[in-house]
Design a protein around this motif. Structure first.
Motif, PDB file in Angstrom:
ATOM      1  N   GLU A  61       0.817  -1.214   0.000  1.00 35.27           N
ATOM      2  CA  GLU A  61       0.000   0.000   0.000  1.00 35.27           C
ATOM      3  C   GLU A  61       0.851   1.266   0.000  1.00 35.27           C
ATOM      4  OE1 GLU A  61      -3.769  -1.801   2.586  1.00 35.27           O
ATOM      5  OE2 GLU A  61      -2.586  -0.178   3.433  1.00 35.27           O
ATOM      6  N   GLU A  62       1.963   1.249   0.736  1.00 33.33           N
ATOM      7  CA  GLU A  62       2.765   2.451   0.907  1.00 33.33           C
ATOM      8  C   GLU A  62       3.826   2.633  -0.174  1.00 33.33           C
ATOM      9  OE1 GLU A  62       4.350   2.520   4.878  1.00 33.33           O
ATOM     10  OE2 GLU A  62       2.358   2.459   5.770  1.00 33.33           O
ATOM     11  N   THR A  63       4.398   1.524  -0.660  1.00 28.29           N
ATOM     12  CA  THR A  63       5.562   1.624  -1.560  1.00 28.29           C
ATOM     13  C   THR A  63       5.367   0.937  -2.906  1.00 28.29           C
ATOM     14  OG1 THR A  63       6.605  -0.436  -0.847  1.00 28.29           O
ATOM     15  CG2 THR A  63       7.057   1.535   0.491  1.00 28.29           C
ATOM     16  N   GLY A  64       4.320   0.121  -3.032  1.00 28.45           N
ATOM     17  CA  GLY A  64       4.116  -0.650  -4.256  1.00 28.45           C
ATOM     18  C   GLY A  64       5.008  -1.878  -4.350  1.00 28.45           C
ATOM     19  N   LEU A  65       5.830  -2.136  -3.334  1.00 25.54           N
ATOM     20  CA  LEU A  65       6.794  -3.242  -3.381  1.00 25.54           C
ATOM     21  C   LEU A  65       6.193  -4.551  -2.880  1.00 25.54           C
ATOM     22  CD1 LEU A  65       9.891  -1.363  -1.914  1.00 25.54           C
ATOM     23  CD2 LEU A  65       9.416  -1.858  -4.332  1.00 25.54           C
ATOM     24  N   VAL A 104      11.350  -0.769  -7.612  1.00 29.48           N
ATOM     25  CA  VAL A 104      11.743   0.539  -7.085  1.00 29.48           C
ATOM     26  C   VAL A 104      10.578   1.065  -6.239  1.00 29.48           C
ATOM     27  CG1 VAL A 104      12.335   2.906  -7.724  1.00 29.48           C
ATOM     28  CG2 VAL A 104      13.188   0.989  -9.089  1.00 29.48           C
ATOM     29  N   PRO A 105      10.857   1.560  -5.020  1.00 31.33           N
ATOM     30  CA  PRO A 105       9.762   2.052  -4.184  1.00 31.33           C
ATOM     31  C   PRO A 105       9.104   3.303  -4.769  1.00 31.33           C
ATOM     32  CG  PRO A 105      11.886   2.504  -3.141  1.00 31.33           C
ATOM     33  CD  PRO A 105      12.161   1.675  -4.362  1.00 31.33           C
ATOM     34  N   GLN A 106       7.786   3.364  -4.618  1.00 37.27           N
ATOM     35  CA  GLN A 106       7.006   4.528  -5.031  1.00 37.27           C
ATOM     36  C   GLN A 106       6.368   5.114  -3.777  1.00 37.27           C
ATOM     37  OE1 GLN A 106       4.227   3.310  -8.310  1.00 37.27           O
ATOM     38  NE2 GLN A 106       5.112   1.321  -7.810  1.00 37.27           N
ATOM     39  N   ASN A 107       6.089   6.398  -3.789  1.00 38.82           N
ATOM     40  CA  ASN A 107       5.402   7.024  -2.653  1.00 38.82           C
ATOM     41  C   ASN A 107       3.902   7.039  -2.947  1.00 38.82           C
ATOM     42  OD1 ASN A 107       4.841   8.318  -0.291  1.00 38.82           O
ATOM     43  ND2 ASN A 107       5.613  10.308  -0.942  1.00 38.82           N
ATOM     44  N   LEU A 108       3.216   5.958  -2.552  1.00 42.11           N
ATOM     45  CA  LEU A 108       1.799   5.791  -2.884  1.00 42.11           C
ATOM     46  C   LEU A 108       0.862   6.466  -1.881  1.00 42.11           C
ATOM     47  CD1 LEU A 108       1.847   2.077  -4.088  1.00 42.11           C
ATOM     48  CD2 LEU A 108       2.010   4.187  -5.438  1.00 42.11           C
ATOM     49  N   GLU A 109       1.403   6.972  -0.769  1.00 42.55           N
ATOM     50  CA  GLU A 109       0.594   7.691   0.217  1.00 42.55           C
ATOM     51  C   GLU A 109       1.279   9.018   0.556  1.00 42.55           C
ATOM     52  OE1 GLU A 109      -1.617   3.995   2.495  1.00 42.55           O
ATOM     53  OE2 GLU A 109       0.171   4.818   3.430  1.00 42.55           O
ATOM     54  N   PRO A 110       1.327   9.951  -0.422  1.00 39.18           N
ATOM     55  CA  PRO A 110       2.057  11.203  -0.211  1.00 39.18           C
ATOM     56  C   PRO A 110       1.505  12.058   0.932  1.00 39.18           C
ATOM     57  CG  PRO A 110       0.834  11.269  -2.280  1.00 39.18           C
ATOM     58  CD  PRO A 110       0.733   9.871  -1.755  1.00 39.18           C
TER      59      PRO A 110
END
Length: 149
Positions: A61-65, A104-110
């Protein structure tokens, strides 16, 4: 004895030391607790979830990983009395590795995090969230003794 709705109760959080090389994934929090501190990915345990299920869900949920080799490390019992709303957290610490090392981590909850990055365990950013800071200062090491990824 009936509980008042205002009575604070302990909550359970699950956080993950995601290991890559000699680095861990940390994000800078946007939160009422520990705002602007660096912390591990994680969140609240939901009813019926195992610690591992919660860690994997929160990471996604938070990073897409996607993570694998999830294992229990330790637990802390922390009071946050200085915060705007005093709280009490029992935090379950897990460790894991990337299911696919090329992710690669993404910021899915900015709204909750300024962003994710990898930090060398021996050169952690400051300030760290309280329990993580205490663990790092105590000499805690999230890496297994036979670790060589």
């Amino acid at each position: 004895m009936e509980k008042n709705a205002e009575t604070p109760v302990p909550r359970v959080a699950v956080v993950v030391f995601l290991l890559k090389g000699k680095s861990v994934l940390l994000g800078r929090r946007r939160s009422s607790i520990g705002d602007s501190t660096f912390a591990l990915p994680g969140g609240h345990l939901e009813f019926g979830e195992s610690f591992e299920e919660c860690g994997a869900r929160e990471m996604k949920e938070e990073t897409g990983l996607d993570i694998s080799k999830i294992e229990f490390l330790t637990v802390t019992n922390s009071l946050y009395l200085e915060e705007p709303r005093p709280s009490h957290y029992v935090t379950i610490f897990l460790r894991a590795i990337l299911a696919d090392p090329n992710q690669v981590p993404q910021n899915l909850e900015p709204e909750k995090c300024y962003g994710w990055d990898w930090y060398d365990w021996d050169k952690l950013p400051k300030p760290l969230l309280g329990p993580l800071e205490k663990m790092a200062q105590s000499g805690f090491n999230p890496f297994p003794t036979d670790y060589n990824i």
